[in-house]
Design a protein around this motif. Sequence first.
Motif, mmCIF file in Angstrom:
data_model
loop_
_atom_site.group_PDB
_atom_site.id
_atom_site.type_symbol
_atom_site.label_atom_id
_atom_site.label_comp_id
_atom_site.label_asym_id
_atom_site.label_seq_id
_atom_site.Cartn_x
_atom_site.Cartn_y
_atom_site.Cartn_z
ATOM 1 N N SER A 61 3.118 -27.521 -18.286
ATOM 2 C CA SER A 61 1.766 -28.609 -18.720
ATOM 3 C C SER A 61 1.166 -27.789 -20.284
ATOM 4 C CB SER A 61 0.358 -27.204 -17.811
ATOM 5 O OG SER A 61 -0.809 -28.576 -17.338
ATOM 6 N N THR A 62 0.639 -29.263 -20.877
ATOM 7 C CA THR A 62 -0.418 -29.290 -21.881
ATOM 8 C C THR A 62 -0.927 -29.988 -21.734
ATOM 9 O OG1 THR A 62 2.216 -28.761 -22.679
ATOM 10 C CG2 THR A 62 0.444 -29.598 -24.618
ATOM 11 N N THR A 63 -2.096 -30.196 -21.645
ATOM 12 C CA THR A 63 -3.242 -31.261 -21.948
ATOM 13 C C THR A 63 -2.522 -32.586 -22.836
ATOM 14 O OG1 THR A 63 -4.737 -30.560 -24.058
ATOM 15 C CG2 THR A 63 -4.800 -28.826 -21.402
ATOM 16 N N PRO A 64 -3.709 -33.296 -22.741
ATOM 17 C CA PRO A 64 -3.035 -35.010 -23.217
ATOM 18 C C PRO A 64 -3.793 -34.323 -25.121
ATOM 19 C CG PRO A 64 -4.435 -35.501 -21.419
ATOM 20 C CD PRO A 64 -4.035 -33.910 -20.876
ATOM 21 N N LYS A 65 -4.711 -33.215 -24.858
ATOM 22 C CA LYS A 65 -5.167 -32.974 -26.334
ATOM 23 C C LYS A 65 -4.278 -32.108 -26.535
ATOM 24 C CE LYS A 65 -10.118 -34.788 -25.583
ATOM 25 N NZ LYS A 65 -10.859 -34.720 -26.451
ATOM 26 N N GLY A 66 -3.010 -31.375 -25.920
ATOM 27 C CA GLY A 66 -2.435 -30.440 -26.515
ATOM 28 C C GLY A 66 -2.009 -29.068 -26.170
ATOM 29 N N THR A 67 -3.287 -28.340 -25.471
ATOM 30 C CA THR A 67 -3.808 -27.723 -24.985
ATOM 31 C C THR A 67 -2.665 -26.771 -23.831
ATOM 32 O OG1 THR A 67 -5.659 -27.502 -25.452
ATOM 33 C CG2 THR A 67 -4.853 -25.446 -23.961
ATOM 34 N N VAL A 68 -2.403 -25.839 -24.518
ATOM 35 C CA VAL A 68 -0.551 -25.152 -22.833
ATOM 36 C C VAL A 68 -1.478 -24.411 -21.697
ATOM 37 C CG1 VAL A 68 1.637 -23.770 -22.840
ATOM 38 C CG2 VAL A 68 1.339 -25.703 -24.820
ATOM 39 N N ASN A 69 -1.576 -24.784 -21.197
ATOM 40 C CA ASN A 69 -1.992 -24.265 -20.129
ATOM 41 C C ASN A 69 -0.557 -23.687 -18.731
ATOM 42 O OD1 ASN A 69 -2.856 -25.998 -17.798
ATOM 43 N ND2 ASN A 69 -1.929 -27.129 -20.152
ATOM 44 N N THR A 70 -0.958 -22.598 -17.995
ATOM 45 C CA THR A 70 0.031 -21.879 -16.789
ATOM 46 C C THR A 70 -0.528 -23.144 -15.780
ATOM 47 O OG1 THR A 70 0.279 -19.711 -17.955
ATOM 48 C CG2 THR A 70 0.888 -20.565 -15.361
ATOM 49 N N PRO A 71 0.578 -23.824 -14.882
ATOM 50 C CA PRO A 71 -0.140 -24.498 -13.674
ATOM 51 C C PRO A 71 -1.165 -23.289 -12.356
ATOM 52 C CG PRO A 71 1.812 -25.559 -14.962
ATOM 53 C CD PRO A 71 1.667 -23.803 -14.941
ATOM 54 N N ALA A 72 -1.216 -24.093 -11.242
ATOM 55 C CA ALA A 72 -1.307 -23.414 -10.153
ATOM 56 C C ALA A 72 -1.339 -23.796 -9.108
ATOM 57 C CB ALA A 72 -2.684 -22.373 -10.596
ATOM 58 N N GLY A 73 -1.154 -23.195 -7.915
ATOM 59 C CA GLY A 73 -1.954 -23.733 -6.795
ATOM 60 C C GLY A 73 -2.887 -23.174 -6.762
ATOM 61 N N LEU A 74 -3.972 -24.661 -5.497
ATOM 62 C CA LEU A 74 -5.120 -24.116 -5.684
ATOM 63 C C LEU A 74 -5.936 -23.229 -4.334
ATOM 64 C CD1 LEU A 74 -6.785 -27.196 -7.452
ATOM 65 C CD2 LEU A 74 -6.802 -24.974 -7.973
ATOM 66 N N LEU A 75 -5.517 -22.746 -3.585
ATOM 67 C CA LEU A 75 -5.997 -21.816 -1.952
ATOM 68 C C LEU A 75 -7.407 -22.154 -2.435
ATOM 69 C CD1 LEU A 75 -4.686 -20.549 0.097
ATOM 70 C CD2 LEU A 75 -5.079 -19.164 -0.744
ATOM 71 N N ILE A 76 -7.667 -22.721 -1.512
ATOM 72 C CA ILE A 76 -9.618 -22.459 -1.352
ATOM 73 C C ILE A 76 -9.895 -22.898 -0.044
ATOM 74 C CG2 ILE A 76 -10.869 -24.819 -1.513
ATOM 75 C CD1 ILE A 76 -8.977 -26.598 -3.395
ATOM 76 N N ASN A 77 -10.628 -21.478 0.090
ATOM 77 C CA ASN A 77 -11.600 -21.757 1.110
ATOM 78 C C ASN A 77 -12.986 -21.835 1.203
ATOM 79 O OD1 ASN A 77 -14.133 -20.035 2.833
ATOM 80 N ND2 ASN A 77 -12.166 -18.954 3.573
ATOM 81 N N PHE A 78 -12.972 -23.541 2.395
ATOM 82 C CA PHE A 78 -14.338 -24.367 2.249
ATOM 83 C C PHE A 78 -14.806 -24.260 3.911
ATOM 84 C CE2 PHE A 78 -15.830 -28.543 2.545
ATOM 85 C CZ PHE A 78 -17.100 -28.837 1.882
ATOM 86 N N TYR A 79 -16.542 -23.269 3.508
ATOM 87 C CA TYR A 79 -16.868 -23.537 4.851
ATOM 88 C C TYR A 79 -15.796 -23.122 5.848
ATOM 89 C CZ TYR A 79 -20.876 -25.399 2.675
ATOM 90 O OH TYR A 79 -21.729 -25.614 2.071
#
Length: 224
Positions: free
Chosen positions: A110-128
């Motif tokens: 992953s690199t953002t459209p503005k050029g910031t390199v970032n490590t991709p993640a999965g999202l584990l979400i507890n919603f109520y």
Amino acid sequence: MDVRFLGHACFALSDGADTVLIDPFLTGNPKAAISADDVNATSILLSHGHGDHIGDTVSIAKRTGAPVTAIVELAGELGEEGVDVRDPNLGGTVKFDWGWVKLVPAWHTSTTPKGTVNTPAGLLINFYDKVVYHLGDTSLFSDMTLVGKRHPIDVALVPIGGHYTMDRLDAVDAADLIGAKTVIPCHYDTFPLIETDAQAFKSEVESSTRSDVVLLDPGQTHTA
Ligand code: NI
Ligand code: MN
């Protein structure tokens, strides 16, 4: 909990009062079910910074005041743009009034459209107290098993389109590793390159795993 599919990898989790918006790529998304100007959010979560996930995050966050949770380098870019951010790294959990989100691994780049390199993640979400696992963009990897082992998953949001992520065949194995009650596929049919046979995915998962598959067209809602 209502899980509304808004197109591509964008989902909104809601219970009426709170809306958790995930990967809000709406402008420029040919399958978007809602415009960025109309979507509601009390919290925004990002799996990674590719354009088809960061999407309209900045404009929606500024309009709604919703805080954005994203991995630290991506949160850093958004913070510089004036967005209220939470900046965990992999393994980190951020708590909210509605529950919490934990960043878990995903195999992607992953690199953002503005050029910031970032490590991709999965999202584990507890919603109520309902647990949702948004896999983000990823290939198949065996540590997915650990996510479902630590936190029994009610709903898994699984990319199946291939080319940029795992395809529908690898995603059947992913569903088997995760063991969610319900699997909702995403990241397919948005563009010709990621067209696939979602009905075949449903048949194969339901014949070979414990999970049920719910196919949602953009705009449709599953209640879990
Ligand atoms: Ni991506
Ligand atoms: Mn993507």
